[in-house]
Design an enzyme around this catalytic site. Structure first.
Site, PDB file in Angstrom:
ATOM      1  N   THR A 276       1.826   1.904  -5.517  1.00  0.00           N
ATOM      2  CA  THR A 276       1.324   0.534  -5.388  1.00  0.00           C
ATOM      3  C   THR A 276       1.119  -0.075  -6.765  1.00  0.00           C
ATOM      4  O   THR A 276       1.481  -1.229  -7.006  1.00  0.00           O
ATOM      5  CB  THR A 276      -0.005   0.521  -4.599  1.00  0.00           C
ATOM      6  OG1 THR A 276       0.230   1.059  -3.304  1.00  0.00           O
ATOM      7  CG2 THR A 276      -0.570  -0.880  -4.488  1.00  0.00           C
TER       8      THR A 276
ATOM      9  N   MET B   5       0.820  -1.207   0.000  1.00  0.00           N
ATOM     10  CA  MET B   5       0.000   0.000   0.000  1.00  0.00           C
ATOM     11  C   MET B   5       0.854   1.257   0.000  1.00  0.00           C
ATOM     12  O   MET B   5       2.016   1.226   0.380  1.00  0.00           O
ATOM     13  CB  MET B   5      -0.939   0.004   1.198  1.00  0.00           C
ATOM     14  CG  MET B   5      -0.244   0.050   2.534  1.00  0.00           C
ATOM     15  SD  MET B   5      -1.395  -0.102   3.899  1.00  0.00           S
ATOM     16  CE  MET B   5      -1.195  -1.825   4.269  1.00  0.00           C
ATOM     17  N   CYS B   6       0.249   2.315  -0.490  1.00  0.00           N
ATOM     18  CA  CYS B   6       0.846   3.639  -0.386  1.00  0.00           C
ATOM     19  C   CYS B   6      -0.263   4.569   0.100  1.00  0.00           C
ATOM     20  O   CYS B   6      -1.375   4.114   0.363  1.00  0.00           O
ATOM     21  CB  CYS B   6       1.460   4.090  -1.720  1.00  0.00           C
ATOM     22  SG  CYS B   6       0.311   4.169  -3.097  1.00  0.00           S
ATOM     23  N   ASN B   7       0.026   5.834   0.186  1.00  0.00           N
ATOM     24  CA  ASN B   7      -0.962   6.718   0.807  1.00  0.00           C
ATOM     25  C   ASN B   7      -2.250   6.849  -0.003  1.00  0.00           C
ATOM     26  O   ASN B   7      -3.286   7.168   0.546  1.00  0.00           O
ATOM     27  CB  ASN B   7      -0.361   8.095   1.112  1.00  0.00           C
ATOM     28  CG  ASN B   7       0.075   8.836  -0.127  1.00  0.00           C
ATOM     29  OD1 ASN B   7       0.221   8.258  -1.198  1.00  0.00           O
ATOM     30  ND2 ASN B   7       0.292  10.120   0.004  1.00  0.00           N
TER      31      ASN B   7
END
Length: 85
Positions: free
Chosen positions: A64, A56-58
């Protein structure tokens, strides 16, 4: 009032390892992910000791998407299927 759990609280309470790969958290979401960061992420994902894992990323799109897209290419998915995912 009950305390709200953060993602890091959840990881700690469930003995889940957390790995930060790539860009600093304050960079814009459209900043490119380095080749080294992609390779580091793939090493973590492909290591059986890290299963199961979440990527995951923000925002869950750009960084991602790059990492998962490269993973899918390694798994011999065709380009159309990678882009659809």
């Amino acid at each position: 009032m009950p305390r709200l759990l953060t993602s890091l609280d959840f990881l700690k309470e469930n003995n889940i390892a957390w790995h930060h790969v790539g860009a600093d958290e304050f960079l814009a979401t459209y900043d490119p992910l380095s080749e080294e960061a992609v390779l580091e992420a793939l090493e973590l994902i492909l290591d059986p000791a890290n299963v199961p894992c979440a990527v995951m990323c923000n925002q869950g799109r750009h960084r991602t998407g790059v990492v998962v897209g490269v993973l899918r290419k390694l798994q011999r998915w065709n380009l159309v299927s990678i882009l659809e995912e």
